[in-house]
Design a protein around this motif. Structure first.
Motif, short mmCIF file in Angstrom:
data_model
loop_
_atom_site.label_atom_id
_atom_site.label_comp_id
_atom_site.label_asym_id
_atom_site.label_seq_id
_atom_site.Cartn_x
_atom_site.Cartn_y
_atom_site.Cartn_z
N LYS A 367 0.82 -1.21 0.00
CA LYS A 367 0.00 0.00 0.00
C LYS A 367 0.85 1.25 0.00
O LYS A 367 1.81 1.37 0.76
CB LYS A 367 -0.90 0.00 1.25
N LEU A 368 0.47 2.21 -0.82
CA LEU A 368 1.18 3.47 -0.90
C LEU A 368 1.13 4.21 0.42
O LEU A 368 2.07 4.93 0.79
CB LEU A 368 0.57 4.36 -1.97
N SER A 369 0.02 4.07 1.15
CA SER A 369 -0.11 4.82 2.39
C SER A 369 0.90 4.36 3.43
O SER A 369 1.23 5.10 4.35
CB SER A 369 -1.52 4.69 2.94
N GLU A 370 1.42 3.12 3.26
CA GLU A 370 2.39 2.64 4.24
C GLU A 370 3.82 2.87 3.81
O GLU A 370 4.74 2.79 4.60
CB GLU A 370 2.20 1.14 4.47
N ALA A 432 -1.64 10.71 -11.49
CA ALA A 432 -1.60 9.45 -10.76
C ALA A 432 -0.17 9.00 -10.52
O ALA A 432 0.20 8.60 -9.41
CB ALA A 432 -2.36 8.38 -11.55
N LEU A 433 0.67 9.07 -11.56
CA LEU A 433 2.04 8.62 -11.40
C LEU A 433 2.83 9.53 -10.49
O LEU A 433 3.65 9.07 -9.69
CB LEU A 433 2.73 8.55 -12.77
N ALA A 434 2.55 10.84 -10.57
CA ALA A 434 3.27 11.76 -9.70
C ALA A 434 2.91 11.49 -8.25
O ALA A 434 3.78 11.47 -7.36
CB ALA A 434 2.93 13.21 -10.07
N ARG A 435 1.62 11.26 -8.01
CA ARG A 435 1.19 10.97 -6.64
C ARG A 435 1.87 9.70 -6.13
O ARG A 435 2.36 9.64 -5.00
CB ARG A 435 -0.33 10.81 -6.61
N ALA A 436 1.93 8.68 -7.00
CA ALA A 436 2.56 7.43 -6.59
C ALA A 436 4.03 7.63 -6.28
O ALA A 436 4.55 7.13 -5.27
CB ALA A 436 2.38 6.38 -7.68
N TRP A 540 -2.99 18.38 -5.34
CA TRP A 540 -4.30 18.49 -4.75
C TRP A 540 -4.78 17.13 -4.24
O TRP A 540 -5.34 17.02 -3.15
CB TRP A 540 -5.28 19.05 -5.79
N ALA A 541 -4.52 16.07 -5.03
CA ALA A 541 -4.99 14.75 -4.63
C ALA A 541 -4.28 14.27 -3.37
O ALA A 541 -4.87 13.61 -2.52
CB ALA A 541 -4.77 13.75 -5.76
N VAL A 542 -3.00 14.61 -3.25
CA VAL A 542 -2.28 14.17 -2.06
C VAL A 542 -2.75 14.93 -0.82
O VAL A 542 -2.91 14.37 0.27
CB VAL A 542 -0.76 14.34 -2.25
N ARG A 543 -3.02 16.24 -1.02
CA ARG A 543 -3.46 17.03 0.11
C ARG A 543 -4.88 16.68 0.54
O ARG A 543 -5.21 16.66 1.71
CB ARG A 543 -3.40 18.53 -0.26
#
Lengths: 584, 311, 122
Positions: A367-370, A432-436, A540-543
């Motif tokens: 998971k990305l969140s971890e 999406a890729l930048a967030r990842a 924005w998506a990350v925030r």
């Protein structure tokens, strides 16, 4: 070596990986290294045969081999024909080379697995590669279906490889049900074409297709769109893709996304252009609509995923949508861009999935969140992932810039709606890729990882080779366009000549010449603009993690995870295709 | 008013969006029928390639069986692909039903798998279905001794389900039927000039093995179906097929070309390449299917930890 | 044209699709796929039929057929029999793999209900 000798070597490109597949389980019982050596040797032989025929084929000759020596008689061909045109050769060579790199990665990353399971894995992997090469080189409809089915069966075993993960067996069941239905569609289509036309060879089928297509031919085309569309991850049929990629081992996901989805696309290309000559016009419109849905839907879903491999899988759906949009435009430029993007996608998607697989295998985290802070721990991994992400983003001088630029350029005049769709999809993809990348690599993470093994030699070699490939295809676009993408697109633009060659036994195609102005201001503007807007959207998506998830909740809710629902969507897509094609 | 246990008997099977499914299924069926009714009807002449198969089967292969000539000769590449399709299926089943092997080092997927399993394991009350499943597994694991044959147990005991072999009547009948079946299978593959071939013969061989297993129990077939040996036989069959077809390249100019010398028709060796290919196919199909069936039956429960076992 | 055969093939295919779409029991979904496959056999063999023809075997043709008639093509289509053989092998192979997966899913999830095997979603 004259053409006849060269063409008689073509089946060996399929036989070599099969020999490797048969030898691998026997050798793996003694030593993993022996199995690796034989597998790499087998793929090396296949690559060798393909490289040997490459100069002739990329020069425009279509090398035709009537397998078994059974020549056509009076315009009818009973035996199976193998025809190497530039499109098939490019795809086959891609499979052999990238497949070899993926095997090398497997044996080094997954070296700590048990012997018998390694042998089984290597066997299935090579059978899949052999099936991909076979489907690229074949010019016979039933044979294309047989290789499709071999690839499908090999993919079932590879998806459910890690039996300790319940997700793996669940994903294996779903991919089995959905791909099996797709296989039935294609099979019924082949039976309908044979019963209606009395032919299985591509050239013979095309020659005997009536000018006014009957219902049998139209329904067969619709079923082919449904069947090969499932394999390609096209939108209503894509239910299996995200689940299978999440649960499969890293190199297997790379194989699926980089090479196996192209099998579906290749099947679509062969049938739509070489057999049906892009008739009726409704099929291109249908594919354009489905491609648009895939491009935007896939990228949007990728933006809200927490699982890294699932994110990359939805990005594959999106990129396949882009490729199908390029197919539907069907101009010289878009088809050249399609071939270029096919090669590029194989390179950067494999790279990204190998990175994700390495992360899962080394840390156990999905998971990305971890995750976070990987840039500090693993430089090579970070560089590889960033190269892949920049390639997708279409940043010069990497390869995505050229291929995406070509496709965008082809839609600028006359297909403005598609241009808007492509730009929107690109923005979402970049986001999406930048967030990842941020969440996994550059975000601060205070706790250290419990277990995090260093990448081994084979893994580093694979990362560096694929990254180098991404860069190489980006900085030499003219060479690639003249010698690789141009000749390959000719099989699609001059589909009649290709089909006639497969029946006659020889033929030539003239390459398509499409210039790509590298420093064209419009291209730079589109590329730069999408990157900037994408980065803003990512920020924005990350925030506001919650808000983006809520905005896309209807789309996420459609993917219920139930195999009945995914099958229902696939059947709905098939019924829509039948209605659109047979009713108009 | 139905009594509680009756209500359970007539309980509806869970369905999933019945009307949507019905409409979609009907739509697809209608599309299929629409296509099929448009096909040429049965007075249409045979396709030219079918006529060519009929005409060339005898001169090209000296065989009176055009279907075999098409399957193993003219379109040998298709059958080559089919063989490896079966191999892929056998290896996939082998991988899915494998027992846990020792691994060294840290496997991230194990950690991820354990997390997923704990997440997906139901926290709520055990349902009746799960209780049934656990009870069934205990029976399958064979708690207690099983008798060798049901004849050893007194009448009235639940022996027949747990015995290794079957009753004396069944065993005698199988002993009589087995030679006939085995010969029938061999006949199918050797008399290639009449309808037959490697695939049905392989299925018959599998049937023979399963019959022995059912009637005489697993100990009777264990020496025959040891996984390591059977896998080696299957891979040897596959390798033989590859070799047979590849030899066509140096000896006759093309992959899968007919290089085996032909014999007069309706004799054992007629058909040349067809016969040899068919025999190798028999080996591969029979061993592959045997491996598949016994792998399915031998699946253990060693990948998913049962919380009940741990307590 | 044997309309009954085609009707049966269409009905069984629809039933198979209906089963896969609406039945939640995993084993029933596998059976639905087998139904679809069986209907394809019927379809393929029915399209091979020619009126007044015999089997495509060159061995001792039955009364009323000479060797010349067989060569002229008054037989059912042998190539479609190859196609049907392909379908049979695929059916066997796929059913075996599907059942192995169903057993593993049952071991992990302790249920055969497709609605409970939905951990991967979204």
């Amino acid at each position: 070596m004259n053409d006849a000798d060269l063409s008689s070597l073509l089946p060996l490109a399929v036989v070599a990986p099969i020999v490797g597949a048969v030898a691998a389980p026997l050798l793996a019982r003694w030593s993993g290294r022996a199995a690796l050596a034989v597998s790499l040797l087998a793929l090396g032989c296949a690559s060798g045969v393909l490289v040997l025929v490459a100069p002739t084929v990329l020069g425009g000759t279509v090398l035709v081999e009537e397998v078994g020596g059974w020549r056509p008689v009076g315009g009818s061909q009973l035996g199976v024909t193998f025809a190497a045109d530039a499109l098939g050769l490019v795809f086959a060579l891609l499979c052999a080379v990238v497949g070899g790199l993926l095997l090398l990665f497997t044996f080094s990353d997954l070296a700590d697995l048990g012997r018998r399971e390694t042998g089984g894995y290597a066997c299935l992997f090579q059978l899949l590669l052999a099936a991909l090469i076979g489907s690229a080189l074949t010019a016979d409809l039933l044979n294309l279906f047989v290789w499709f089915e071999v690839a499908a069966l090999a993919s079932y075993g590879l998806t459910g490889f890690f039996l300790e993960r319940p997700y793996a067996v669940e994903a294996a069941f779903k991919i089995m049900v959905l791909t099996n239905m797709a296989a039935f569609y294609v099979f019924v289509a082949v039976a309908l074409v044979y019963a209606g036309q009395g032919a299985l060879n591509f050239g013979q089928v095309r020659a005997s297709m009536p000018h006014a297509l009957g219902s049998a031919d139209l329904v067969a085309l619709a079923l082919v769109v449904a069947g090969f569309g499932t394999k390609a991850g096209l939108v209503p049929f894509h239910g299996w893709l995200a689940d299978a990629h999440t649960a499969a081992p890293g190199p297997v996901s790379a194989l699926f996304s980089g090479l196996m989805v192209n099998l579906g696309l290749l099947g679509l290309l062969r049938v739509v252009f070489d057999l049906y000559d892009a008739r009726p016009g409704a099929v291109l419109v249908l594919l354009g609509v489905l491609g648009s849905l895939a491009a935007i839907g896939g990228a949007a879903l990728a933006l809200v995923q927490d699982d890294l491999k699932r994110l990359l899988a939805y990005d594959t759906v999106s990129q396949m949508g882009v490729l199908v949009i390029a197919l539907s435009v069907a101009s010289d430029e878009s088809l050249t861009g399609l071939v270029y993007h096919l090669v590029d996608h194989a390179l950067f998607k494999s790279l990204l999935f190998l990175c994700a697989g390495a992360i899962v295998h080394a840390t156990g985290m999905t998971k990305l969140s971890e995750m976070g802070g990987l840039a500090r721990h693993r430089r090579v991994l970070t560089i590889a992932f960033v190269v892949g992400a920049l390639s997708i983003a279409g940043v010069p001088p990497l390869n995505g810039y050229v291929s995406l630029g070509l496709i965008h350029e082809s839609t600028e005049h006359g297909h403005l709606a598609l241009f808007v769709v492509l730009t929107l999809a690109q923005v979402l993809t970049v986001a999406a890729l930048a967030r990842a990348t941020y969440l996994a690599f550059f975000r601060r993470r205070d706790d250290d990882y419990d277990r995090f093994e260093r990448p081994r030699v084979g893994m580093v070699v694979a990362f560096l080779s694929l990254s180098a490939g991404c860069v190489a295809f980006g900085v030499a676009p003219t060479w690639v366009l003249d010698h690789v993408a141009g000749p390959a697109a000719a099989s699609l633009t001059e589909s009649g000549a290709y089909a006639a060659a497969t029946l006659r036994g020889h033929g030539t195609l003239t390459a398509v010449h499409v210039p790509f102005p590298y420093l064209d201001p419009v291209r730079l503007l589109v590329s730069g603009g999408t990157v900037v807007v994408g980065l803003l959207l990512a920020w924005w998506a990350v925030r506001h993690e919650g808000r983006s998830a809520r905005a896309l909740r209807p789309l996420v809710a459609l993917h219920t995870g139930s195999v009945n629902d995914y099958a229902a969507f696939a059947v709905l897509g098939a019924v829509v295709a039948v209605v659109v094609l047979a009713a108009t | 008013m139905t009594r509680p246990d009756e209500r359970e008997l007539v309980s509806r099977e869970p369905v999933h969006r019945l009307w949507v499914g019905a409409v979609l299924a009907l739509g697809l069926g209608a599309g299929l029928l629409l296509a099929v009714l448009d096909l040429p009807d049965d007075t249409a002449p045979l396709p030219s390639i079918a006529r060519r198969a009929m005409v060339e089967a005898l001169p090209a292969f000296r065989t009176t069986e055009p279907v075999s000539a098409v399957v193993y000769g003219f379109r040998a590449m298709d059958t080559f692909g089919e063989t490896f399709l079966l191999l892929a299926a056998v290896v996939s089943v082998g991988l899915l039903s494998r027992t846990r092997e020792p691994r060294h080092g840290f496997i991230g997927e194990e950690k991820a798998g354990a997390e997923e399993q704990s997440r997906s394991d139901p926290q709520e009350q055990e349902t009746a279905q799960q209780r049934e499943a656990r009870a069934g597994e205990r029976v399958e694991a064979g708690e207690g001794d099983s008798p060798a044959t049901p004849d050893d147990e007194p009448v009235g005991t639940p022996a027949p389900e747990r015995a290794h072999a079957m009753t004396v009547v069944t065993r005698l009948a199988v002993r009589l039927a087995l030679p006939l079946l085995a010969v029938a299978g061999l006949y199918l593959v050797t008399q290639g000039y009449s309808p037959g071939g490697g695939f049905p013969a392989g299925a018959v061989v599998l049937g023979v093995v399963l019959l022995v297993h059912a009637a005489f129990g697993y100990p009777a077939v264990r020496p025959l179906v040891r996984p390591g040996r059977t896998e080696a036989v299957e891979l040897a069959g596959a390798m033989a097929i590859v070799l047979l077809l590849t030899l066509g390249l140096p000896l006759a100019g093309s992959f899968a070309a007919s290089w085996v010398p032909l014999a007069p028709e309706q004799s054992l060796r007629s058909g040349g390449l067809l016969q040899v290919f068919s025999l190798a196919e028999l080996v591969e199909v029979a061993s592959g299917l045997t491996l598949t069936v016994f792998a399915l039956m031998g699946m253990q429960h060693d990948w998913a930890a049962d919380p009940e076992d741990e307590s | 044209m044997i309309y009954v055969n085609y009707a049966v093939a269409g009905v069984v295919f629809s039933l198979g699709v209906f089963t896969v779409l609406t039945r939640r029991n995993l084993v029933k979904i596998v059976m639905g796929l087998s139904l679809m496959e069986g209907s394809i056999y019927v379809l393929v063999i029915s399209t091979a039929y020619r009126r007044g023809s015999t089997a495509p075997v060159l061995l001792t043709p039955p009364h009323g057929f000479g060797e010349r008639a067989l060569a002229r093509g008054n037989v059912a289509d042998p190539v479609l029999q190859n196609i049907a053989l392909t379908a049979v092998i695929i059916g066997v192979a796929v059913t075996a793999v599907l059942l192995a997966a169903v057993v593993r899913v049952a071991q992990h999830y302790r249920t055969l209900d497709a609605d409970d095997v939905r951990e991967l979603r979204g």
